[in-house]
Scaffold this motif. Structure first.
Motif, PDB file in Angstrom:
ATOM      1  N   GLY A 108       0.758  -1.168   0.079  1.00  0.00           N
ATOM      2  CA  GLY A 108      -0.022  -0.048  -0.144  1.00  0.00           C
ATOM      3  C   GLY A 108       0.858   1.390  -0.071  1.00  0.00           C
ATOM      4  N   ARG A 109       2.019   1.224  -0.145  1.00  0.00           N
ATOM      5  CA  ARG A 109       3.063   2.344  -0.144  1.00  0.00           C
ATOM      6  C   ARG A 109       3.204   3.219  -1.386  1.00  0.00           C
ATOM      7  N   LYS A 110       3.068   2.219  -2.548  1.00  0.00           N
ATOM      8  CA  LYS A 110       3.050   2.889  -4.065  1.00  0.00           C
ATOM      9  C   LYS A 110       1.977   2.613  -4.901  1.00  0.00           C
ATOM     10  N   PHE A 111       1.820   3.011  -5.831  1.00  0.00           N
ATOM     11  CA  PHE A 111       0.989   2.655  -7.057  1.00  0.00           C
ATOM     12  C   PHE A 111       1.782   3.117  -8.529  1.00  0.00           C
ATOM     13  N   VAL A 112       1.180   2.079  -9.332  1.00  0.00           N
ATOM     14  CA  VAL A 112       2.145   2.142 -10.716  1.00  0.00           C
ATOM     15  C   VAL A 112       0.774   2.432 -11.789  1.00  0.00           C
ATOM     16  N   VAL A 113       1.166   3.360 -12.710  1.00  0.00           N
ATOM     17  CA  VAL A 113       0.147   3.759 -13.648  1.00  0.00           C
ATOM     18  C   VAL A 113       0.889   3.710 -14.885  1.00  0.00           C
ATOM     19  N   THR A 114       0.183   2.972 -15.901  1.00  0.00           N
ATOM     20  CA  THR A 114       0.918   2.850 -17.282  1.00  0.00           C
ATOM     21  C   THR A 114       0.033   3.618 -18.116  1.00  0.00           C
ATOM     22  N   LYS A 115       0.859   4.556 -18.829  1.00  0.00           N
ATOM     23  CA  LYS A 115       0.224   5.221 -20.132  1.00  0.00           C
ATOM     24  C   LYS A 115       1.351   5.430 -21.349  1.00  0.00           C
ATOM     25  N   ASP A 116       0.840   5.325 -22.370  1.00  0.00           N
ATOM     26  CA  ASP A 116       1.732   5.202 -23.529  1.00  0.00           C
ATOM     27  C   ASP A 116       2.752   4.098 -23.250  1.00  0.00           C
ATOM     28  N   ASN A 117       3.847   4.352 -23.452  1.00  0.00           N
ATOM     29  CA  ASN A 117       4.859   3.330 -23.283  1.00  0.00           C
ATOM     30  C   ASN A 117       5.839   3.502 -21.915  1.00  0.00           C
ATOM     31  N   VAL A 118       5.212   3.986 -21.055  1.00  0.00           N
ATOM     32  CA  VAL A 118       5.851   4.714 -19.628  1.00  0.00           C
ATOM     33  C   VAL A 118       5.118   4.054 -18.536  1.00  0.00           C
ATOM     34  N   ALA A 119       5.774   3.800 -17.536  1.00  0.00           N
ATOM     35  CA  ALA A 119       5.179   3.375 -16.214  1.00  0.00           C
ATOM     36  C   ALA A 119       5.701   4.391 -15.089  1.00  0.00           C
ATOM     37  N   LEU A 120       4.530   4.935 -14.563  1.00  0.00           N
ATOM     38  CA  LEU A 120       4.933   5.955 -13.589  1.00  0.00           C
ATOM     39  C   LEU A 120       4.680   5.380 -12.041  1.00  0.00           C
ATOM     40  N   MET A 121       5.576   5.514 -11.418  1.00  0.00           N
ATOM     41  CA  MET A 121       5.253   4.916  -9.999  1.00  0.00           C
ATOM     42  C   MET A 121       5.257   6.320  -9.128  1.00  0.00           C
ATOM     43  N   TYR A 122       4.064   6.215  -8.430  1.00  0.00           N
ATOM     44  CA  TYR A 122       3.736   7.200  -7.552  1.00  0.00           C
ATOM     45  C   TYR A 122       3.832   6.634  -6.029  1.00  0.00           C
ATOM     46  N   HIS A 123       3.867   7.602  -5.080  1.00  0.00           N
ATOM     47  CA  HIS A 123       3.718   7.444  -3.484  1.00  0.00           C
ATOM     48  C   HIS A 123       2.277   7.433  -3.241  1.00  0.00           C
ATOM     49  N   PHE A 131      -0.015  17.582   1.064  1.00  0.00           N
ATOM     50  CA  PHE A 131      -0.794  18.542   0.328  1.00  0.00           C
ATOM     51  C   PHE A 131      -0.986  18.178  -0.938  1.00  0.00           C
ATOM     52  N   ASN A 132      -0.322  17.406  -1.863  1.00  0.00           N
ATOM     53  CA  ASN A 132      -0.485  16.754  -3.086  1.00  0.00           C
ATOM     54  C   ASN A 132      -0.376  15.273  -2.826  1.00  0.00           C
ATOM     55  N   ALA A 133      -1.444  14.650  -3.279  1.00  0.00           N
ATOM     56  CA  ALA A 133      -1.733  13.127  -3.139  1.00  0.00           C
ATOM     57  C   ALA A 133      -1.191  12.290  -3.985  1.00  0.00           C
ATOM     58  N   PHE A 134      -0.826  13.034  -5.158  1.00  0.00           N
ATOM     59  CA  PHE A 134      -0.194  12.327  -6.271  1.00  0.00           C
ATOM     60  C   PHE A 134       1.236  12.954  -6.269  1.00  0.00           C
ATOM     61  N   VAL A 135       2.235  12.062  -5.615  1.00  0.00           N
ATOM     62  CA  VAL A 135       3.610  12.458  -5.846  1.00  0.00           C
ATOM     63  C   VAL A 135       4.412  11.401  -6.652  1.00  0.00           C
ATOM     64  N   LEU A 136       4.942  11.902  -7.619  1.00  0.00           N
ATOM     65  CA  LEU A 136       5.689  11.102  -8.709  1.00  0.00           C
ATOM     66  C   LEU A 136       7.096  10.622  -7.953  1.00  0.00           C
ATOM     67  N   ASP A 137       7.475   9.191  -8.082  1.00  0.00           N
ATOM     68  CA  ASP A 137       8.364   8.799  -7.248  1.00  0.00           C
ATOM     69  C   ASP A 137       9.463   8.370  -8.552  1.00  0.00           C
ATOM     70  N   LYS A 138       8.977   7.844  -9.431  1.00  0.00           N
ATOM     71  CA  LYS A 138      10.056   7.136 -10.528  1.00  0.00           C
ATOM     72  C   LYS A 138       9.220   7.076 -11.754  1.00  0.00           C
ATOM     73  N   THR A 139      10.055   7.244 -12.906  1.00  0.00           N
ATOM     74  CA  THR A 139       9.576   7.030 -14.169  1.00  0.00           C
ATOM     75  C   THR A 139      10.226   5.895 -15.011  1.00  0.00           C
ATOM     76  N   TYR A 140       9.511   5.172 -15.435  1.00  0.00           N
ATOM     77  CA  TYR A 140      10.401   3.843 -16.045  1.00  0.00           C
ATOM     78  C   TYR A 140       9.856   3.762 -17.583  1.00  0.00           C
TER      79      TYR A 140
END
Length: 901
Positions: A108-123, A131-140
């Protein structure tokens, strides 16, 4: 108070598009329905639609491991963070491009979103007060085409992403020294699913051509080694060049780390051995050669069960890694869009977007746990049952469905019609439904035996567009849109009694008077005719309209008639004197949207629009009106003013939703909406190579237009329903948000009410509570009255408060558990004030019907519980008797053996 309605539930549609998700306990399934989500409780057999909506149809849903949060992403990439506990939107976010899938990590600490050819991992939001609920951690980076699916390892150390370029990529959630990324091939088609084995890095990948690859890793999860601190701080190769690609969030958001996969593979560090994969085996679903696209897959790690769905509606269950077939079954004749398995692995959820089906299958007992299907075409008509417990709907698919309002589920479907159903109505008994259709028949259905027991037809084939049933339920009337005639049948014999002629245009609507045997028919010939059923079917009156008549409705007391015409006006008539008593011009209240194919503005097109649905409220003081618009208007009849407008939908995936033209969609060749994109993803057109005969080239995508086809008020007066393009929308009174005091004074305060309670002045406390008119306080006062004092209090209440108390008890009894207490209140009020209430029976009829509905529901629940207990007791008695017989036989055998010895 009368206009404080809010959206409460969505019926008539159970699944549209997107992925299904099971709750944490596995007892509920969460299904996206258009731009809303519905939660189906499989244990209690109930459904609920959350009061949140996205701007377009939901494409994917991500559920947190604790089941408290959900991320809803629509077709354009706009996301909502929703709390499933408070049912409120916590945060808005936009990914700016379509999102293929969303997946939370098991911890429950991270979640991954896939769009186009990229995977985005958020906290993951909610762990800290950010304050911001969607904080980008890494881009794959790695895949060369769009990504399709995600899966995590059980310890959240790694995740795998499948792609349309036929490759699968394994990424590390942390900066592991021996696993940054790993690319797997082996497939010849799009990757549909990729799954980790339980507590392992071993992989299963499934492709659209029906192939499954089993991958074995040479490293366990415990063998992953973190990079050293100084190495972690070094910039990753290509980081400066990819500065624009990394800024996936909003401006000013913290930049995430970029990890880019390379085709030559990661370089091994000294002292660490990189993770390696090898293909252990490869299996195929289409061994017989009958090629069929694999469209959905799900894997349950503890039981090693793989479920796959195909475009033909067939699903397979296999046990991995040996690929042993458990069983296969065909559940639909359309493609299976999504598959999901609950936490225990017992129930499998299937969604078929083509037919709007939602199925939950228990594979061990091979039985359905849940099976629902909405109207897969537009709904055309609805009708409440006399007690307000059920709603019957008819659709363009030729089906008549009956829905239970309290559970929100359909419990019977009649499929006898062969064309669109244009109207449905309940008989006064509540156990007969009559429907009219364009197939030239009017059918009557029995709700006891669930059968079509009467079929009414005309001497010459006619398409019936309107229907009415007289208050006694003996006469059935239907209007034809091609022969301009009204047909009258007998419900008892099924014979045609009379054909009423006189209209010079199609008959658009019929309505019987609630108190007399008078039939009102409205036609395109600009007249309303009143037919006397008792006087040789003669025309009693003819009302001249200013334009073509579209819909007619009687007030509940039968003393007023409302007619909507083609020029956008609602006129009110006295049926006794045939005089017009008033009119409302509502053309500008519709606020039509502009369709994508329209050449004129919405303001100009609204001049040709009108109301196509009318309905009086239960008390007859207001009227609901709707048409080809996203708005439903409620008017006060006496004042002839607009009281409120309800926005049925905010879904921009429907046509005619926006009033202004979107300049971004305009090109030199015209609107982008008119350009056929060609290749579809299974739902649309598949353009194949020349000479290949495959796919249906006649199928085209279209955007359904928003419209309201039918409106009805509940007989209880506490809710109303509308059939729209999105489904059957139920709006109920929201008593919690309304402060509507009655005869308020400075002395009427909560403190004075409680003071009367302490002094045991029960009647005075109830009167003060009703003057303040707060439901919580009123319930507190009523429940404080001693049980023995209820008859005394009922006899000493003023007449004006008797009706208010009865209405309050009817509403509380529906949701409260103090059954005997409130039934005693209702019995005492009706017994001691029966004569006074009878003199005002018309005004209090909605209250009595609401009370009857609540009592009937409790009666059904208790009768089921009593029957269940009775059967269990009988079973226990039978088992005890059987054991007693066995013991007696054993004792006798033992005695005989002793005598022999």
């Amino acid at each position: 108070m009368k206009f404080a309605y809010k959206f409460s539930n969505l019926l008539g549609a159970v699944y549209r598009h997107g992925n299904l998700s099971f709750s944490k306990d596995g007892n509920s399934v969460i299904s996206p329905v258009g731009n809303r989500i519905s939660v189906f409780d499989l244990k209690n057999n109930k459904s609920e639609t959350l009061p949140v909506s996205t701007t377009k149809n939901i494409a994917c849903v991500g559920l947190s491991p604790d089941g408290n949060l959900a991320i809803l992403v629509d077709e354009d990439g706009a996301a909502l963070l929703v709390s499933l506990i408070t049912k409120a939107v916590l945060h808005h976010y936009h990914f700016h491009k379509p999102v293929a899938s969303v997946r939370f990590s098991p911890d429950g600490r991270k979640f991954v979103v896939t769009k186009d050819n990229v995977a985005l991992m958020y906290h993951a939001p909610g762990k800290n007060r950010e304050f911001n609920a969607f904080v980008l951690d890494k881009t794959y980076f790695g895949p060369y085409d769009e990504t399709t699916c995600i899966d995590w390892t059980d310890d959240s150390k790694c995740f795998v992403v499948g792609s349309k370029d036929m490759s699968t990529w394994v990424f590390g959630a942390e900066r592991w020294a021996n696993l940054i990324y790993y690319s797997l091939g082996g497939h010849k088609d799009i990757i549909v699913g990729c799954f980790f084995e339980k507590d392992s890095l071993d992989l299963y990948t499934v492709s659209q051509d029906g192939a499954i690859c089993v991958w074995e890793s040479d490293t366990e999860l415990d063998g992953l080694v973190l990079r050293k601190t100084q190495e972690t701080k070094r910039p990753v190769e290509g980081e400066e060049e990819e500065e624009e690609d990394r800024g996936e969030g909003e401006e000013g958001q913290p930049r995430g780390e970029v990890i880019r996969g390379k085709t030559d593979g990661p370089v091994e560090k000294e002292g660490t051995k990189n993770v390696r994969y090898k293909q252990r085996s490869k299996h195929f679903f289409n061994k017989e050669g009958n090629f069929n696209n694999l469209t959905a897959a799900a894997f349950h790690k503890p039981t090693h069960i793989l479920v796959t769905g195909f475009a033909s509606g067939v699903f397979h269950l296999h046990e991995l890694p040996d690929f042993n077939l458990i069983h296969s079954l065909s559940i639909s004749d359309r493609r299976i869009s999504t598959v999901s398995i609950n936490s225990s692995g017992d129930w499998i959820g299937f969604g078929c977007s083509g037919l709007g089906q939602l199925l939950v299958w228990e594979w061990q007992s091979e039985s359905y746990v849940f099976k629902q299907q909405g109207h897969f075409n537009s709904m055309a008509a609805l009708c409440y049952s006399p007690d307000g417990q059920y709603i019957a709907t008819g659709g363009d698919d030729g089906k008549v469905k009956v829905w239970n309002i309290s559970s929100g589920l359909c419990f019977v479907t009649f499929t006898e019609h062969t064309s669109s159903v244009t109207n449905v109505t309940f008989a006064s008994s509540g156990f007969v439904i009559v429907s009219a259709s364009l197939d030239g028949t009017v059918r009557a259905f029995d709700l006891h035996r669930y059968r079509n027991f009467r079929t009414f037809t005309s001497p010459r084939p006619a398409q019936f567009s309107s229907l009415a049933l007289d208050p006694s339920g003996d006469l059935v009337s239907a209007g034809a849109q091609d022969s301009f005639e009204v047909y009258i049948w007998s419900m008892q014999t099924g014979r045609l009694l009379e054909v009423l002629g006189g209209h010079e245009g199609p008959v658009s609507c019929l309505c019987f008077s609630p108190v007399q045997s008078v039939l009102a028919s409205v036609s395109w010939d600009k007249t309303v005719r009143l037919w006397d059923m008792l006087d040789s079917w003669q025309t009693k009156e003819t009302l001249r309209l200013t334009s073509d008549g579209l819909v007619v409705s009687y007030r509940p007391d039968g003393k007023e008639l409302a007619v909507a015409t083609l020029d956008g006006e609602i006129s009110f008539w006295n049926p006794q004197s045939a005089n017009q008593t008033g009119s409302i011009s509502g053309r500008h209240d519709l606020q039509m949207g502009r369709r994508e194919t329209d050449k004129i503005t919405a303001k100009q097109s609204a001049k040709a629009k009108s109301f196509t649905a009318l309905c009086y409220s239960a008390d007859g003081e207001s009227i609901l009106a709707g048409g080809q618009s996203k708005f439903v208007c409620i008017y006060h009849i006496r004042e002839q003013i607009l009281m409120k407008k309800f926005e049925i939908s905010c879904n921009l995936s429907l046509d005619a939703m926006e009033e202004l033209l979107d300049r971004r969609k305009m090109t030199e060749f015209g609107s982008l909406a008119l350009v056929d994109e060609g290749v579809g993803d299974g739902d649309g057109v598949e353009l194949s190579l020349p000479g290949v005969r495959k796919g249906d080239m006649s199928s085209r995508r279209f955007k359904p237009e928003i419209r309201v086809s039918s409106l009805r008020f509940s007989p209880t007066g506490r809710s109303w329903a509308a059939t729209s393009t999105e489904g059957l929308m139920i709006y109920s009174l929201d008593g919690a948000l309304v402060f509507d005091p009655f005869d308020l004074d400075l002395d009427v305060t909560p403190a004075s009410v409680r003071r009367q309670l302490r002094q045991a002045e029960w009647a005075a406390a109830i009167v003060l509570a009703f003057r303040l008119n707060e439901n919580a306080l009123t319930q507190e006062v009523v429940e404080a009255v001693p049980y023995q004092q209820i008859p005394v209090v009922c006899s000493s209440l003023p007449d004006v408060y008797v009706e208010k108390l009865l209405d309050f008890i009817a509403s509380v009894l529906e949701r409260c558990g103090h059954l005997q207490f409130y039934l005693t209140w209702a019995q005492s009020l009706l017994t001691q004030n029966g004569q006074k209430l009878k003199s005002r029976s018309g005004a209090i009829l909605p209250t009595i019907q609401s009370l009857q509905k609540s009592i009937q529901r409790h009666f059904e629940d208790l009768s089921k519980l009593c029957d269940w207990n009775m059967y269990n007791i009988r079973y226990a008695v039978a088992m005890s008797k059987q054991r007693g017989v066995k013991r007696t036989a054993e004792d006798e055998q033992g005695g005989e053996a002793g005598q022999v010895l």
